[in-house]
Design an enzyme around this catalytic site. Structure first.
Site, PDB file in Angstrom:
ATOM      1  N   ARG A 119       0.809  -1.233   0.000  1.00 57.67           N
ATOM      2  CA  ARG A 119       0.000   0.000   0.000  1.00 57.67           C
ATOM      3  C   ARG A 119       0.834   1.271   0.000  1.00 57.67           C
ATOM      4  O   ARG A 119       0.377   2.336   0.402  1.00 57.67           O
ATOM      5  CB  ARG A 119      -0.964   0.027   1.187  1.00 57.67           C
ATOM      6  N   LYS A 141       2.404  11.784 -11.357  1.00 55.28           N
ATOM      7  CA  LYS A 141       1.549  10.883 -12.142  1.00 55.28           C
ATOM      8  C   LYS A 141       2.314   9.591 -12.407  1.00 55.28           C
ATOM      9  O   LYS A 141       3.433   9.612 -12.915  1.00 55.28           O
ATOM     10  CB  LYS A 141       1.193  11.515 -13.483  1.00 55.28           C
ATOM     11  N   GLU A 183       9.438  18.939 -26.275  1.00 55.53           N
ATOM     12  CA  GLU A 183       8.649  19.202 -25.058  1.00 55.53           C
ATOM     13  C   GLU A 183       9.176  20.445 -24.333  1.00 55.53           C
ATOM     14  O   GLU A 183       8.430  21.122 -23.629  1.00 55.53           O
ATOM     15  CB  GLU A 183       8.674  17.986 -24.116  1.00 55.53           C
ATOM     16  N   LYS A 225       7.750  23.007 -14.871  1.00 55.54           N
ATOM     17  CA  LYS A 225       6.887  21.875 -14.513  1.00 55.54           C
ATOM     18  C   LYS A 225       6.642  21.868 -13.003  1.00 55.54           C
ATOM     19  O   LYS A 225       5.518  21.677 -12.539  1.00 55.54           O
ATOM     20  CB  LYS A 225       7.521  20.560 -14.979  1.00 55.54           C
ATOM     21  N   GLU A 235      -4.551  18.348 -11.716  1.00 56.18           N
ATOM     22  CA  GLU A 235      -5.000  18.727 -13.050  1.00 56.18           C
ATOM     23  C   GLU A 235      -6.453  19.173 -13.093  1.00 56.18           C
ATOM     24  O   GLU A 235      -7.253  18.679 -13.880  1.00 56.18           O
ATOM     25  CB  GLU A 235      -4.781  17.559 -14.046  1.00 56.18           C
ATOM     26  N   ARG A 239      -2.807  22.956 -14.805  1.00 56.39           N
ATOM     27  CA  ARG A 239      -1.944  21.892 -15.327  1.00 56.39           C
ATOM     28  C   ARG A 239      -2.282  21.527 -16.771  1.00 56.39           C
ATOM     29  O   ARG A 239      -1.467  20.974 -17.486  1.00 56.39           O
ATOM     30  CB  ARG A 239      -2.043  20.658 -14.398  1.00 56.39           C
ATOM     31  N   ASN A 243      -0.757  20.302 -21.740  1.00 51.83           N
ATOM     32  CA  ASN A 243      -1.255  19.486 -22.850  1.00 51.83           C
ATOM     33  C   ASN A 243      -1.141  20.180 -24.202  1.00 51.83           C
ATOM     34  O   ASN A 243      -1.599  19.641 -25.218  1.00 51.83           O
ATOM     35  CB  ASN A 243      -2.721  19.102 -22.623  1.00 51.83           C
ATOM     36  N   HIS A 246      -0.575  18.295 -27.392  1.00 51.01           N
ATOM     37  CA  HIS A 246      -0.862  16.893 -27.104  1.00 51.01           C
ATOM     38  C   HIS A 246      -2.194  16.416 -27.647  1.00 51.01           C
ATOM     39  O   HIS A 246      -2.397  15.226 -27.834  1.00 51.01           O
ATOM     40  CB  HIS A 246      -0.778  16.627 -25.596  1.00 51.01           C
ATOM     41  N   HIS A 250      -1.492  13.166 -29.536  1.00 51.38           N
ATOM     42  CA  HIS A 250      -2.012  11.841 -29.179  1.00 51.38           C
ATOM     43  C   HIS A 250      -2.754  11.207 -30.354  1.00 51.38           C
ATOM     44  O   HIS A 250      -2.649  10.008 -30.602  1.00 51.38           O
ATOM     45  CB  HIS A 250      -2.959  11.931 -27.972  1.00 51.38           C
ATOM     46  N   HIS A 263       6.820  10.060 -29.073  1.00 55.60           N
ATOM     47  CA  HIS A 263       5.824  10.946 -28.488  1.00 55.60           C
ATOM     48  C   HIS A 263       6.138  12.426 -28.743  1.00 55.60           C
ATOM     49  O   HIS A 263       5.294  13.190 -29.214  1.00 55.60           O
ATOM     50  CB  HIS A 263       5.699  10.641 -26.995  1.00 55.60           C
TER      51      HIS A 263
HETATM   52  N1  LIG Z   1       4.038  10.562 -15.604  1.00 50.34           N
HETATM   53  C1  LIG Z   1       4.023  11.594 -16.400  1.00 50.34           C
HETATM   54  O1  LIG Z   1       3.645  12.702 -16.018  1.00 50.34           O
HETATM   55  C2  LIG Z   1       4.527  11.427 -17.787  1.00 50.34           C
HETATM   56  C3  LIG Z   1       4.829  12.562 -18.556  1.00 50.34           C
HETATM   57  C4  LIG Z   1       5.370  12.381 -19.827  1.00 50.34           C
HETATM   58  C5  LIG Z   1       5.582  11.098 -20.321  1.00 50.34           C
HETATM   59  N2  LIG Z   1       5.256  10.011 -19.551  1.00 50.34           N
HETATM   60  C6  LIG Z   1       5.502   8.645 -20.035  1.00 50.34           C
HETATM   61  O2  LIG Z   1       6.897   8.496 -20.246  1.00 50.34           O
HETATM   62  C7  LIG Z   1       7.109   7.523 -21.254  1.00 50.34           C
HETATM   63  C8  LIG Z   1       8.158   8.030 -22.215  1.00 50.34           C
HETATM   64  O3  LIG Z   1       9.319   8.318 -21.496  1.00 50.34           O
HETATM   65  P1  LIG Z   1      10.686   8.766 -22.181  1.00 50.34           P
HETATM   66  O4  LIG Z   1      10.417   9.718 -23.252  1.00 50.34           O
HETATM   67  O5  LIG Z   1      11.553   9.175 -21.055  1.00 50.34           O
HETATM   68  O6  LIG Z   1      11.213   7.484 -22.902  1.00 50.34           O
HETATM   69  P2  LIG Z   1      11.478   5.970 -22.454  1.00 50.34           P
HETATM   70  O7  LIG Z   1      11.359   5.774 -21.003  1.00 50.34           O
HETATM   71  O8  LIG Z   1      10.624   5.174 -23.351  1.00 50.34           O
HETATM   72  O9  LIG Z   1      13.006   5.800 -22.861  1.00 50.34           O
HETATM   73  C9  LIG Z   1      13.402   5.885 -24.211  1.00 50.34           C
HETATM   74  C10 LIG Z   1      14.590   4.985 -24.511  1.00 50.34           C
HETATM   75  O10 LIG Z   1      15.785   5.568 -23.991  1.00 50.34           O
HETATM   76  C11 LIG Z   1      16.497   4.633 -23.186  1.00 50.34           C
HETATM   77  N3  LIG Z   1      17.214   5.431 -22.194  1.00 50.34           N
HETATM   78  C12 LIG Z   1      16.717   6.052 -21.112  1.00 50.34           C
HETATM   79  N4  LIG Z   1      17.664   6.795 -20.530  1.00 50.34           N
HETATM   80  C13 LIG Z   1      18.793   6.630 -21.243  1.00 50.34           C
HETATM   81  C14 LIG Z   1      20.102   7.164 -21.155  1.00 50.34           C
HETATM   82  N5  LIG Z   1      20.443   8.076 -20.233  1.00 50.34           N
HETATM   83  N6  LIG Z   1      21.016   6.762 -22.079  1.00 50.34           N
HETATM   84  C15 LIG Z   1      20.672   5.899 -23.062  1.00 50.34           C
HETATM   85  N7  LIG Z   1      19.453   5.388 -23.215  1.00 50.34           N
HETATM   86  C16 LIG Z   1      18.516   5.752 -22.305  1.00 50.34           C
HETATM   87  C17 LIG Z   1      15.442   3.715 -22.672  1.00 50.34           C
HETATM   88  O11 LIG Z   1      15.991   2.470 -22.322  1.00 50.34           O
HETATM   89  C18 LIG Z   1      14.505   3.619 -23.877  1.00 50.34           C
HETATM   90  O12 LIG Z   1      15.010   2.685 -24.801  1.00 50.34           O
HETATM   91  C19 LIG Z   1       5.759   7.247 -21.879  1.00 50.34           C
HETATM   92  O13 LIG Z   1       5.302   5.995 -21.438  1.00 50.34           O
HETATM   93  C20 LIG Z   1       4.870   8.356 -21.345  1.00 50.34           C
HETATM   94  O14 LIG Z   1       3.532   7.948 -21.190  1.00 50.34           O
HETATM   95  C21 LIG Z   1       4.746  10.171 -18.310  1.00 50.34           C
HETATM   96 ZN   LIG Z   2       4.296  14.851 -23.694  1.00 50.14          ZN
END
Ligand SMILES: NC(=O)c1ccc[n+]([C@@H]2O[C@H](COP(=O)([O-])OP(=O)(O)OC[C@H]3O[C@@H](n4cnc5c(N)ncnc54)[C@H](O)[C@@H]3O)[C@@H](O)[C@H]2O)c1
Ligand SMILES: [Zn+2]
Length: 373
Positions: A119, A141, A183, A225, A235, A239, A243, A246, A250, A263
């Site tokens: 939990r 999030k 971004e 942020k 949100e 917040r 978007n 987005h 999306h 993305h």
């Molecule tokens: N929680 C939130 O508020 C929020 C906001 C934006 C995005 N997201 C989520 O984040 C995800 C995308 O995240 P992302 O863009 O960070 O990409 P990712 O986590 O998919 O990573 C992209 C690639 O880079 C590699 N990688 C990561 N760090 C590295 C480094 N320092 N050196 C070499 N390779 C590295 C990873 O292994 C992967 O292959 C999505 O699932 C999205 O929904 C969440």
């Molecule tokens: Zn985004």
């Protein structure tokens, strides 16, 4: 090293930002560890680059490191279950501190696992991508995807600390890096004209990962942020500005089965789209829309837009989970540095903008090329 405070209902936390933060991880997390055992969650890929430094800093044993697949396809409940079972077998108790080292996928999955395991156990995020540092690690999030759609199951679960070291971005693949920069451009448009102007001057240095330029832009976006989620954690209003780009972004990701665009690239097109719509609505000057398109164009090539009709696009957009009862609230810029949220866009205008976007962006690209010569 800078400390940026984030307000959250469950307790405020610090984002520690700066080159060299990772090397000092052991000492920096000491105040939140409070004697608990540390378990590290990461992915094999991230671990290959940064594992040794994290192990040295945290003095953890190999048994305290749990690696999982961080492809988007693996961002599933099944992965959360596997992680939790490994934590049980490793005898992680309620005093445990999870340290999540990776991009947004690692952070979202680890965050949800931390929110659910016994939990809730403490978590510290160590984001390793541009997106993770300036977006996903801040704001609490967490969650996973379902076959029916992305991020459909999750929780608000703020970390105890975020430790962001821009040096780890050096090992990112160029395309991933660039996707993150879009971004950052978003941050400039929605709330930080100075950041946008800095990028207009220095985008070349940022793309070459010049330390001074990259650190400055990263810190600026982290602060943005942090400030937005501090004021609107769940949100309910402000917040929503995050978007920007987005709504169409999306839709483009869905329309192409998440295969064509990263993305951030889809968001880049989405920002161009929202800018063109803004001009069509008479809310944004064409010259400001062009500034947005030109800055996007200067980052490099974007995958081409899919060949879908404007009816199809409209359908993808209204099925987005953030639409309320079929009504889509767009984020539309007023100028660089200020946006309106909840803007309604009539279907005919969306269609017109969709048809105009490729030419609008091509013009921006030609202007950028012309200047370079
Ligand atoms: N929680 C939130 O508020 C929020 C906001 C934006 C995005 N997201 C989520 O984040 C995800 C995308 O995240 P992302 O863009 O960070 O990409 P990712 O986590 O998919 O990573 C992209 C690639 O880079 C590699 N990688 C990561 N760090 C590295 C480094 N320092 N050196 C070499 N390779 C590295 C990873 O292994 C992967 O292959 C999505 O699932 C999205 O929904 C969440
Ligand atoms: Zn985004």
């Amino acid at each position: 090293m800078k400390t940026i405070q984030v307000r959250a209902e469950a307790g405020d936390y610090a984002v520690i930002f700066g080159g060299g933060a990772l090397a000092r991880i052991g000492e920096l997390i000491e105040p939140v560890r409070a004697g608990g055992e540390v378990y590290v969650l990461s992915s094999p890929r991230v671990w290959r680059f940064w594992g040794r430094e994290v192990m040295r800093g945290l003095r953890v044993r190999r048994e305290q490191v749990i690696l999982f697949d961080d492809r988007e396809m693996a961002k599933r409940m099944a992965t959360v279950e596997k992680i939790c079972r490994k934590l049980v077998r490793a005898r992680a108790d309620r005093q445990t501190l999870i340290v999540a080292v990776g991009g947004g996928v690692v952070g979202d999955v680890a965050g949800f696992a931390a929110a659910s395991y016994l939990r809730g156990v403490k978590i510290v995020h160590v984001p390793t991508t541009v997106v993770a540092q300036m977006d996903s690690a801040i704001g609490g999030k967490t969650g996973v995807d379902l076959p029916e759609g992305k991020n459909l199951v999750g929780a608000f679960y703020p970390p105890k600390m975020v430790l962001a070291d821009p040096r780890v971005l050096r090992t990112l693949p160029a395309r991933q890096f660039r996707a993150g920069i879009y971004e950052i451009i978003k941050c400039g448009v929605i709330d930080d004209a100075e950041l946008f102007r800095f990028l207009e001057r220095e985008i070349g240095s940022v793309m070459r990962m010049n330390e001074r330029a990259l650190d400055w832009t990263m810190e600026r976006s982290v602060r943005l942020k942090a400030s937005v989620v501090s004021r609107d954690e769940h949100e309910s209003g402000l917040r929503q500005i995050l978007n920007f780009g987005h709504t169409m972004g999306h839709a483009l990701e869905t329309a192409t089965g998440y295969k064509r665009f990263l993305h951030g690239e889809a968001v880049a097109w989405g920002m161009v789209g929202a800018a063109v719509i803004g001009v069509g609505l008479g809310r944004l000057k064409e010259s400001e829309a062009s500034r947005i398109a030109r800055l996007v164009a200067r980052c490099g090539e974007l995958p081409a837009l899919p060949k879908i009709s404007d009816e199809m696009l409209t359908r993808f957009i209204s099925s987005d989970k953030k639409s309320r009862g079929g009504r889509v609230g767009w984020v539309i810029p007023r100028r660089v540095g200020a946006v309106d949220t909840g803007v309604e866009v009539p279907d005919w205008l969306l269609g017109a903008a969709w048809r105009e976007m490729p030419a609008f962006f091509a013009r921006a690209r030609a202007e950028v090329r012309g200047k370079r010569r």
